[in-house]
Write a protein that holds these residues in place. Structure first.
Motif, mmCIF file in Angstrom:
data_model
loop_
_atom_site.group_PDB
_atom_site.id
_atom_site.type_symbol
_atom_site.label_atom_id
_atom_site.label_comp_id
_atom_site.label_asym_id
_atom_site.label_seq_id
_atom_site.Cartn_x
_atom_site.Cartn_y
_atom_site.Cartn_z
ATOM 1 N N GLU A 56 44.355 48.912 23.161
ATOM 2 C CA GLU A 56 43.687 48.954 24.625
ATOM 3 C C GLU A 56 44.888 48.759 26.065
ATOM 4 O O GLU A 56 44.469 49.064 26.516
ATOM 5 C CB GLU A 56 43.060 47.523 24.331
ATOM 6 N N LEU A 59 46.307 52.924 26.480
ATOM 7 C CA LEU A 59 44.917 53.762 25.976
ATOM 8 C C LEU A 59 44.360 53.678 28.015
ATOM 9 O O LEU A 59 43.408 52.594 27.707
ATOM 10 C CB LEU A 59 44.043 54.583 25.114
ATOM 11 N N ARG A 61 43.551 54.640 30.154
ATOM 12 C CA ARG A 61 41.940 55.227 30.925
ATOM 13 C C ARG A 61 40.991 55.321 30.361
ATOM 14 O O ARG A 61 39.844 55.198 30.537
ATOM 15 C CB ARG A 61 42.546 57.145 31.452
ATOM 16 N N GLN A 62 41.166 54.853 28.998
ATOM 17 C CA GLN A 62 39.633 54.416 28.026
ATOM 18 C C GLN A 62 39.758 53.017 27.791
ATOM 19 O O GLN A 62 39.302 53.009 26.695
ATOM 20 C CB GLN A 62 39.844 55.785 26.705
ATOM 21 N N GLN A 63 39.731 52.204 28.617
ATOM 22 C CA GLN A 63 39.747 50.685 28.479
ATOM 23 C C GLN A 63 38.518 50.567 28.715
ATOM 24 O O GLN A 63 38.135 49.571 27.279
ATOM 25 C CB GLN A 63 40.263 49.870 29.640
ATOM 26 N N ALA A 65 35.870 52.429 26.929
ATOM 27 C CA ALA A 65 35.118 52.497 25.604
ATOM 28 C C ALA A 65 36.230 51.628 24.071
ATOM 29 O O ALA A 65 35.297 51.433 23.522
ATOM 30 C CB ALA A 65 35.785 53.970 25.098
ATOM 31 N N PRO A 375 43.084 63.593 30.248
ATOM 32 C CA PRO A 375 43.596 62.530 29.902
ATOM 33 C C PRO A 375 44.622 62.977 29.322
ATOM 34 O O PRO A 375 45.634 63.426 28.465
ATOM 35 C CB PRO A 375 42.903 62.278 28.369
#
Length: 482
Positions: A56, A59, A61-63, A65, A375
Motif C-alpha cells: 500500500e 503501489l 496507483r493501486q490504493q 485494490a 502502471p
C-alpha cells in the motif's frame, strides 16, 4: 477448525490428554490446545498483513485494490485471533484488527493523509502481532527450532527495519531525501567546478556561472553555437528534471558522460544558444522557491546578455519532468497577473520576450505525480515521494496554486507539449493542450500510442528514432513561433 481441546500437557514433540491419547503437535492455550495448522494460519496471515502494508505504501496507483485486501486480511486475522487466543491477547488482536478495518475504510473514502499513515501503522502492527502469536505457538520440542531460530530472528529484524522505514517515510519523506542528499547531489553554494570556458562539439561552453547568491545551486551553463557570440540567436533555456530533489544542469548535456541524448546538440544545430540552469532542491527549499529562483536566473541573463552574447528578446523556456513544472509555473506568473499576486511573486521578464515554452514529460499537476499513466510502481513511488517533498500534497489550496493546467490564460506563450506513454504523464500533457486550445493559445501536442512504441518518462533523453523525431518536431514548431 477448533483451536482448543481437553486439558492437555506438552510431552516431547506431541501432546497427550489425560487418557494417554496423542493429539497434533502444538502448544497449550489456557485449558486448550492450538494445532500446528492454526499456528501456520496465524503466521501466514501475519506475513500477508505486513506485506500488504508495504504494498500500500509502494503501489500508489493501486490504493483501492490493495486497501480492500488489507481489510480482508484484517477480517481473517480477527477470526483467527478469536479462535486461537484467549484473554488479553484475544482482546488485543481483535481490537487491532477492527481498528485496521475502520481506518483503512476511512482512508479509502476520505483520502486523508493522516488516516493513510495510521492504517499503515496499524496494519503493520497487526501483522507482527499475528507473527508473534504464531512464534509463541510453535512446538517447544520441535527438532527444527534450533536450526530455524537464528534465520527467523534475522528475517524478523530486517522486516521490522523495513516496516519502521515505511511508516516513517509515509509520515514524512523528508528524512529519506535528506539522507540521499548526504551521500549524493545536494544543496550547495559552491559550484561543481571552477567557472571556465571550453569548446564542446563546436560550441563555446561557459560552465558554472553563478547567477545568484541567496539560494543554493544558483549556477548555470551557457552554450554559444559555433563559438560565435556576435551572431544574434534566440536563447533556449532548459531546466532539468529529477523530482525537484535531484538532477543537474549537465544531465544529457554534450559535456556529460551520461551517454544519454543531448538536448543541447539539436538546438545548437538549429541556431539557438542554450542555457542550462540548476536550482535548489526540496525539501529544504519548497514550492514556489524554484519559481523565484528561475526568475533570478532570468534577471541575471538579461543583465549580462551582452557579456555572454545572448539575445534575451527571444527566449524559449524548456523543462523536463519536474523542470517542466518549474518553467510552466514561471510562465504562468509572467502571463497571469492575478495568479502572480496570489502566489506573491513579481514577474521578472517582458512577456513579449518569452516566445514559447517546451514541456518534456512535465509534472503539471503535482497532486497526481504519484499516479503516472500505465502502471509503473517504481515511477509512481518516486514521483509521489518527490512531490511530497516539493510541497504539502495534503493542502488542496496549495495544490490548486501549483497546478499549471488550471492557471493558464490566453496570454500564456505558445507551447510544445510532449510525453511518453509508460510510467509518465500523457494525460496531463493532453489536458494542458486542451486547456490552451480552449483559451486560444497556439500549441502542439506530441504523444505516441503504445502501438507505435513503448516510450518511458523523459524518453527524449535517450537516443532513439523517437527522440530524433521529437527534436525535429520541436524545432519545427519553434521555427514557426520564434
Amino acid at each position: 477448525m477448533n483451536c482448543t481441546g481437553n486439558d492437555t500437557r506438552l510431552l516431547g514433540s506431541a501432546l497427550e490428554n489425560e487418557e494417554g491419547k496423542t493429539v497434533p503437535d502444538g502448544i497449550e492455550v489456557g485449558a486448550g490446545h492450538r494445532t500446528r495448522a492454526m499456528t501456520t494460519a496465524l503466521a501466514v496471515t501475519g506475513g500477508i498483513s505486513v506485506v500488504l502494508a508495504w504494498l500500500e505504501f509502494v503501489l500508489i496507483r493501486q490504493q483501492l485494490a490493495v486497501g480492500l485486501w488489507v481489510i480482508a486480511a484484517a477480517a481473517v486475522a480477527i477470526v483467527l485471533v478469536r479462535v486461537c487466543s484467549a484473554g488479553k491477547p484475544a482482546a488485543l488482536g481483535t481490537g487491532l484488527g477492527g481498528f485496521v478495518v475502520v481506518a483503512q475504510a476511512a482512508w479509502l473514502v476520505t483520502g486523508i493523509h493522516a488516516l493513510w499513515v495510521t492504517t499503515l501503522t496499524a496494519a503493520t502492527a497487526l501483522g507482527y502481532f499475528l507473527l508473534a502469536s504464531a512464534w509463541a505457538g510453535r512446538s517447544e520440542a520441535s527438532t527444527r527450532r534450533a536450526a530455524t531460530a537464528i534465520p527467523a530472528d534475522f528475517a524478523a529484524a530486517i522486516a521490522l527495519v523495513v516496516s519502521a522505514s515505511i511508516v516513517s517515510t509515509a509520515a514524512s519523506p523528508a528524512p529519506l531525501v535528506r539522507s540521499l542528499h548526504a551521500v549524493g547531489q545536494s544543496n550547495s553554494f559552491e559550484p561543481d567546478a571552477e567557472t571556465g570556458t571550453t569548446m564542446v562539439d563546436g560550441a563555446r561552453l561557459t560552465n558554472d556561472v553563478e547567477y545568484g547568491s541567496t539560494l543554493p545551486n544558483s549556477f548555470l551553463d551557457i552554450y554559444i553555437a559555433d563559438d560565435d557570440p556576435s551572431v544574434s540567436r534566440p536563447t533556449y533555456i532548459t531546466i532539468h528534471g529529477g523530482g525537484w530533489i535531484v538532477g543537474d544542469k549537465t544531465d544529457g548535456a554534450p559535456s556529460s558522460d551520461s551517454g544519454g541524448a543531448s538536448w543541447a546538440g539539436p538546438m545548437l544545430d538549429a541556431g539557438y544558444n542554450v542555457v542550462s540552469v540548476n536550482y535548489a532542491f526540496a525539501p529544504s527549499y519548497r514550492f514556489p522557491t524554484q519559481t523565484n529562483q528561475l526568475g533570478q536566473a532570468m534577471q541575471f541573463l538579461e543583465t549580462n546578455a551582452d557579456t555572454y552574447g545572448l539575445d534575451m528578446s527571444r527566449v524559449v523556456l524548456a523543462g523536463t519532468s519536474a523542470g517542466g513544472h518549474i518553467v510552466g509555473n514561471y510562465a504562468t506568473v509572467q502571463t497571469n497577473s492575478d495568479y502572480a499576486r496570489a502566489l506573491g511573486i513579481e514577474p521578472t521578464m517582458d512577456r513579449s520576450s518569452l516566445k514559447a515554452v517546451v514541456f518534456e514529460s512535465a509534472a503539471l499537476d503535482v497532486g497526481r505525480a504519484g499516479a503516472p499513466q500505465s502502471p509503473s510502481p517504481s515511477n509512481g513511488f518516486f514521483f509521489d515521494v518527490a512531490a511530497r517533498n516539493y510541497l504539502d500534497t495534503t493542502d488542496t489550496a496549495l495544490l490548486a496554486q501549483a497546478n499549471v493546467i488550471d492557471n493558464v490564460t490566453a496570454d500564456f506563450p505558445p507551447s510544445f507539449i510532449s510525453d511518453g506513454n509508460t510510467g509518465t504523464f500523457p494525460d496531463q500533457a493532453a489536458e494542458l493542450s486542451a486547456e490552451l486550445d480552449r483559451v486560444g493559445v497556439a500549441n502542439r501536442l506530441n504523444l505516441y500510442s503504445k502501438n507505435e512504441a513503448r516510450l518511458d518518462h523523459s524518453f527524449m533523453s535517450v537516443d532513439s528514432q523517437w527522440t530524433d523525431e521529437y527534436s525535429r518536431l520541436e524545432i519545427e514548431f519553434l521555427g514557426s513561433i520564434v
